[in-house]
Design a protein around this motif. Structure first.
Motif, PDB file in Angstrom:
ATOM      1  N   SER A  67      24.614 -27.644   0.878  1.00 59.65           N
ATOM      2  CA  SER A  67      23.926 -27.068   0.620  1.00 59.65           C
ATOM      3  C   SER A  67      24.887 -25.351  -1.206  1.00 59.65           C
ATOM      4  N   LYS A  68      25.740 -25.720  -1.077  1.00 59.78           N
ATOM      5  CA  LYS A  68      26.599 -24.918  -2.270  1.00 59.78           C
ATOM      6  C   LYS A  68      26.283 -24.934  -3.474  1.00 59.78           C
ATOM      7  N   PHE A  69      25.623 -26.114  -3.619  1.00 58.70           N
ATOM      8  CA  PHE A  69      25.113 -26.807  -4.372  1.00 58.70           C
ATOM      9  C   PHE A  69      24.238 -27.254  -5.535  1.00 58.70           C
ATOM     10  N   GLU A  70      23.709 -28.366  -6.454  1.00 55.31           N
ATOM     11  CA  GLU A  70      22.665 -28.645  -6.975  1.00 55.31           C
ATOM     12  C   GLU A  70      23.231 -30.119  -7.517  1.00 55.31           C
ATOM     13  N   VAL A  71      22.964 -31.385  -7.076  1.00 58.24           N
ATOM     14  CA  VAL A  71      23.462 -32.609  -8.236  1.00 58.24           C
ATOM     15  C   VAL A  71      22.157 -32.779  -8.758  1.00 58.24           C
ATOM     16  N   ILE A  72      22.858 -33.025  -9.879  1.00 58.24           N
ATOM     17  CA  ILE A  72      21.999 -32.541 -11.385  1.00 58.24           C
ATOM     18  C   ILE A  72      23.024 -33.664 -12.288  1.00 58.24           C
ATOM     19  N   THR A  73      21.901 -33.393 -13.356  1.00 61.57           N
ATOM     20  CA  THR A  73      21.775 -34.786 -14.542  1.00 61.57           C
ATOM     21  C   THR A  73      21.706 -36.391 -13.769  1.00 61.57           C
ATOM     22  N   ASP A  74      21.385 -37.034 -15.353  1.00 62.48           N
ATOM     23  CA  ASP A  74      21.052 -38.383 -14.650  1.00 62.48           C
ATOM     24  C   ASP A  74      21.923 -39.340 -14.797  1.00 62.48           C
ATOM     25  N   TYR A  75      23.521 -38.420 -14.826  1.00 61.89           N
ATOM     26  CA  TYR A  75      24.452 -39.698 -14.734  1.00 61.89           C
ATOM     27  C   TYR A  75      25.525 -39.038 -13.682  1.00 61.89           C
ATOM     28  N   CYS A  76      26.366 -40.156 -13.713  1.00 59.35           N
ATOM     29  CA  CYS A  76      27.432 -39.990 -12.507  1.00 59.35           C
ATOM     30  C   CYS A  76      28.715 -40.381 -13.828  1.00 59.35           C
ATOM     31  N   LEU A  77      29.943 -40.232 -12.555  1.00 65.10           N
ATOM     32  CA  LEU A  77      31.272 -41.682 -13.040  1.00 65.10           C
ATOM     33  C   LEU A  77      30.669 -43.036 -11.997  1.00 65.10           C
ATOM     34  N   GLY A  78      30.865 -43.269 -12.394  1.00 64.00           N
ATOM     35  CA  GLY A  78      30.810 -45.467 -12.081  1.00 64.00           C
ATOM     36  C   GLY A  78      31.576 -46.204 -12.289  1.00 64.00           C
ATOM     37  N   ALA A  79      30.930 -47.068 -11.030  1.00 63.30           N
ATOM     38  CA  ALA A  79      31.375 -48.597 -12.334  1.00 63.30           C
ATOM     39  C   ALA A  79      30.579 -49.187 -11.675  1.00 63.30           C
ATOM     40  N   GLU A  80      30.115 -50.758 -12.365  1.00 59.02           N
ATOM     41  CA  GLU A  80      29.398 -51.986 -11.061  1.00 59.02           C
ATOM     42  C   GLU A  80      30.093 -52.784 -10.897  1.00 59.02           C
ATOM     43  N   ASN A  81      31.507 -52.625 -10.926  1.00 59.42           N
ATOM     44  CA  ASN A  81      32.275 -53.969 -10.700  1.00 59.42           C
ATOM     45  C   ASN A  81      33.363 -53.426 -11.460  1.00 59.42           C
ATOM     46  N   GLU A  82      34.259 -54.371 -11.925  1.00 53.21           N
ATOM     47  CA  GLU A  82      35.815 -53.703 -11.776  1.00 53.21           C
ATOM     48  C   GLU A  82      35.363 -52.838 -13.060  1.00 53.21           C
ATOM     49  N   VAL A  83      37.165 -51.842 -12.786  1.00 59.21           N
ATOM     50  CA  VAL A  83      37.297 -50.364 -13.179  1.00 59.21           C
ATOM     51  C   VAL A  83      38.378 -50.413 -13.904  1.00 59.21           C
ATOM     52  N   LYS A  84      38.987 -51.100 -13.703  1.00 60.02           N
ATOM     53  CA  LYS A  84      40.334 -51.179 -14.503  1.00 60.02           C
ATOM     54  C   LYS A  84      41.446 -49.538 -14.497  1.00 60.02           C
ATOM     55  N   SER A  85      40.692 -48.838 -14.423  1.00 60.25           N
ATOM     56  CA  SER A  85      41.223 -47.391 -13.822  1.00 60.25           C
ATOM     57  C   SER A  85      41.512 -46.841 -12.460  1.00 60.25           C
ATOM     58  N   VAL A  86      41.354 -47.869 -11.199  1.00 61.12           N
ATOM     59  CA  VAL A  86      41.394 -47.494  -9.909  1.00 61.12           C
ATOM     60  C   VAL A  86      42.242 -48.323  -9.080  1.00 61.12           C
ATOM     61  N   LEU A  87      43.103 -48.157  -9.367  1.00 56.67           N
ATOM     62  CA  LEU A  87      43.961 -49.623  -8.690  1.00 56.67           C
ATOM     63  C   LEU A  87      44.851 -49.375  -7.780  1.00 56.67           C
ATOM     64  N   LEU A  88      44.880 -50.553  -6.937  1.00 57.44           N
ATOM     65  CA  LEU A  88      46.437 -50.706  -6.313  1.00 57.44           C
ATOM     66  C   LEU A  88      47.259 -51.370  -6.691  1.00 57.44           C
ATOM     67  N   LEU A  89      48.506 -51.173  -6.614  1.00 54.21           N
ATOM     68  CA  LEU A  89      49.892 -51.659  -7.688  1.00 54.21           C
ATOM     69  C   LEU A  89      51.286 -52.006  -6.831  1.00 54.21           C
ATOM     70  N   SER A  90      51.167 -53.411  -6.705  1.00 51.49           N
ATOM     71  CA  SER A  90      52.457 -53.677  -6.046  1.00 51.49           C
ATOM     72  C   SER A  90      53.265 -55.069  -6.507  1.00 51.49           C
ATOM     73  N   ASP A  91      54.136 -54.889  -5.955  1.00 50.55           N
ATOM     74  CA  ASP A  91      54.934 -56.464  -6.426  1.00 50.55           C
ATOM     75  C   ASP A  91      54.870 -57.675  -5.109  1.00 50.55           C
ATOM     76  N   ILE A  92      54.090 -57.057  -4.079  1.00 49.40           N
ATOM     77  CA  ILE A  92      53.625 -58.439  -2.724  1.00 49.40           C
ATOM     78  C   ILE A  92      52.615 -57.973  -3.108  1.00 49.40           C
ATOM     79  N   PRO A  93      51.664 -59.476  -1.988  1.00 48.77           N
ATOM     80  CA  PRO A  93      50.892 -59.746  -2.884  1.00 48.77           C
ATOM     81  C   PRO A  93      50.242 -58.368  -1.280  1.00 48.77           C
ATOM     82  N   LEU A  94      48.539 -58.748  -1.505  1.00 54.39           N
ATOM     83  CA  LEU A  94      47.883 -57.611  -0.018  1.00 54.39           C
ATOM     84  C   LEU A  94      48.306 -57.734   1.129  1.00 54.39           C
ATOM     85  N   GLU A  95      48.289 -59.080   1.800  1.00 51.14           N
ATOM     86  CA  GLU A  95      48.577 -58.739   2.812  1.00 51.14           C
ATOM     87  C   GLU A  95      50.012 -58.751   3.521  1.00 51.14           C
TER      88      GLU A  95
END
Length: 254
Positions: A67-95
């Motif tokens: 309630s402190k603010f209003e969402v404005i504009t027709d825009y956002c920071l988003g991604a439809e699929n792969e974005v390349k700049s929000v990454l989990l990085l590791s030298d071992i596989p996920l599991e």
């Protein structure tokens, strides 16, 4: 007249916003002050009231009094699929990952990686701050923004969180929304919409003014901004915000 203070994330992904505000002519530079910050700093500036308008990360948006603010504009920071700049990085596989170092610059991505670990990857990992000392080798590091673009090829394994979210939900992801103080919203929304549209239409031309870091070329930046990033605040993105909010609550992350 007191200048309107506007907080923007200081990453390449906000270039269409910044260049539109500065180059379009729809916003008088005499009545606005632009402050470039990390996502966490943007959230602090907006929620404390020190900034009048800006990009509020979704992690902060979902966990504060809206309630402190209003969402404005027709825009956002988003991604439809792969974005390349929000990454989990590791030298071992996920599991095999046992520890995940969170990113101090982004509450949103920290929440997202925890939601994915619990709901999609079925991964029982310890989440620690980036400042904590890591005592095992079964570790992954979360990085966002320009630092992720820089380090993405320095590890054997790279997991794109926006792509993982899409594979899990079939939805895009929203990282930040434009918000403004209620008394400011009506004065600036139309000018921001026009400024950002101006930049979208001239992105290739405007990119020639950008001082690129050594880790990315003009061609890579253009592809990143026009293919990987997605700026329109669509119905699907609003649905994604609601889905993410429900999962954050379900996993007791707020």
């Amino acid at each position: 007249m007191k200048k309107i203070k506007l907080s923007l994330v200081s990453y390449l992904n906000t270039f269409p916003f910044l260049s539109g505000i500065e180059k379009s002519g729809f916003i008088n530079p005499e009545w606005i002050e632009i402050v470039l910050e990390t996502p966490s700093q943007c959230a602090k500036s907006i929620l404390s009231g020190s900034s009048d308008v800006g990009l509020l990360p979704i992690g902060a948006y979902l966990t504060t009094d809206q309630s402190k603010f209003e969402v404005i504009t027709d825009y956002c920071l988003g991604a439809e699929n792969e974005v390349k700049s929000v990454l989990l990085l590791s030298d071992i596989p996920l599991e095999k990952i046992k520890t995940i170092c969170l990113d101090s610059q982004s509450r949103t991505s920290n929440l997202l990686v925890q939601v994915l670990a619990h709901e999609y990857w079925n991964l029982s990992a310890e989440f620690i701050s980036s400042e904590e000392k890591v005592t095992n080798v079964e570790v992954a590091k979360l990085l966002i923004g320009d630092r992720a673009l820089e380090k993405r090829n320095h590890f054997r394994y790279s997991y794109d969180l926006a792509k993982e979210w899409f594979d899990f939900t079939s939805l895009p992801f929203v990282f930040a929304l434009w918000v403004a103080k209620k008394e400011i919203a009506g004065r600036i929304e139309d000018a921001l919409n026009k400024s950002i549209k101006f930049s979208e239409d001239k992105i290739s031309e405007l990119l020639h003014y950008y001082n690129f870091p050594n880790v990315i070329t003009f061609e890579e930046a253009y592809a990143y901004l026009t293919r990987d990033m997605s700026y329109s605040l669509t119905h699907k993105k609003k649905e994604a915000i609601e889905r993410f909010s429900n999962l954050v609550v379900k996993n007791n992350l707020v």
